[in-house]
Enzyme design. Sequence first.
Site, mmCIF file in Angstrom:
data_model
loop_
_atom_site.group_PDB
_atom_site.id
_atom_site.type_symbol
_atom_site.label_atom_id
_atom_site.label_comp_id
_atom_site.label_asym_id
_atom_site.label_seq_id
_atom_site.Cartn_x
_atom_site.Cartn_y
_atom_site.Cartn_z
ATOM 1 N N LYS A 1 15.486 -42.464 -6.083
ATOM 2 C CA LYS A 1 14.242 -42.463 -6.865
ATOM 3 C C LYS A 1 14.559 -42.634 -8.351
ATOM 4 O O LYS A 1 13.933 -43.450 -9.037
ATOM 5 C CB LYS A 1 13.469 -41.152 -6.639
ATOM 6 C CG LYS A 1 12.821 -41.088 -5.259
ATOM 7 C CD LYS A 1 12.234 -39.723 -4.954
ATOM 8 C CE LYS A 1 11.726 -39.664 -3.522
ATOM 9 N NZ LYS A 1 11.273 -38.317 -3.131
ATOM 10 N N GLN B 1 11.392 -32.401 -5.448
ATOM 11 C CA GLN B 1 11.885 -32.827 -4.133
ATOM 12 C C GLN B 1 11.773 -31.669 -3.137
ATOM 13 O O GLN B 1 12.248 -30.560 -3.400
ATOM 14 C CB GLN B 1 13.351 -33.298 -4.260
ATOM 15 C CG GLN B 1 13.943 -33.860 -2.973
ATOM 16 C CD GLN B 1 13.253 -35.150 -2.505
ATOM 17 O OE1 GLN B 1 12.928 -36.018 -3.301
ATOM 18 N NE2 GLN B 1 13.033 -35.247 -1.201
ATOM 19 N N ASP C 1 3.369 -37.218 -6.605
ATOM 20 C CA ASP C 1 3.499 -37.149 -5.144
ATOM 21 C C ASP C 1 2.133 -37.043 -4.464
ATOM 22 O O ASP C 1 2.031 -37.220 -3.251
ATOM 23 C CB ASP C 1 4.348 -35.925 -4.746
ATOM 24 C CG ASP C 1 5.794 -36.302 -4.432
ATOM 25 O OD1 ASP C 1 6.027 -37.464 -4.062
ATOM 26 O OD2 ASP C 1 6.669 -35.426 -4.527
#
Length: 294
Positions: free
Chosen positions: A54, A98, A121
């Site tokens: 990412k 994460q 997200d």
Amino acid sequence: MRAHIIDGKALAADLRASIAEAVRALRREHAVVPGIAVVLVGDDPASSVYVRAKSKAVGEAGMKAVDRRLPASTSEAELLALIASLNADPSVNGILVQLPLPRQIDAQKVIAAIDPEKDVDGFHPINVGRLASGLPSLIPCTPMGCVRLARTVHASIAGMDAVVIGRSNIVGKPVAQLLLAENATVTIAHSKTRDLPALCRRADILVAAIGRPEMVRGEWIKPGATVIDVGINRIIDASGKPRIVGDVAYAEAVQCAGAITPVPGGVGPMTIACLLLNTLRATCAQKGLTAPTI
Ligand code: NAD
């Protein structure tokens, strides 16, 4: 019939190129550089791989990645303090934590602490609620990628029967919401569903987000259906080698589906591209600019 292979890698590369172009224009015309904080707590090997990928993609798109690595022993209060400082930092437009988080940290509490405008997200309850209400929101990356891939096959999916296997908050439920927003007739299947093969055989669009290697067999698939395989499963194959497979028995499915995403090279690359798109959109929204239509 052999299925059309939906090349997620190539489609994601196209999307990333368009995003990089938009980022260049943002820098040139408004002196704005989108910034994303990528937070990793602990040393889970799979999470480290995802985070590295990412951060690399963020840099390649011309955005700024701020990597925050914290030890596995980090307390919930320490992580919440970091989130508060990132929320207040104007150079950070997106915050990605994460998952999974170590046991001592309540992931829901952390997600709820992220500024919804920086929630790239799309997991914050406000964004979840906005998506469910049909309001503009930051949309979870993997589900957005799934629908974009399906839309490369079908100009419209209105009226189609879609079956989503899996009801997780990060994949199954938001995929179902997005398909519903596209006017598909959506059924969500899960571990308690009766006669899953029969249900799948009704699907024009079948999304598998289960986490069970090759569980969906070729004979479950309606001839000509579009199959989106979200699963990422590490297995040891017959020759003793480690391999990544999806939730769909690809070799069987490719014989009867109309179109199918491979694993790897399908949904995975699109997830990262959609994260970049969310960061671009979040940045534009925070700066009062109109986000380009990509
Ligand atoms: P999860 O474990 O949170 O959810 C799995 C879902 O599958 C559950 O809702 C469960 O009800 C359902 N399920 C389990 N067994 C079943 C069965 N026998 N029959 C029917 N349904 C069953 O998993 P998740 O986070 O939603 O992820 C699903 C898969 O997608 C995993 O393989 C994960 O690695 C992968 N994934 C891929 C990406 C990507 O970028 N490609 C992103 C996220 C997740």
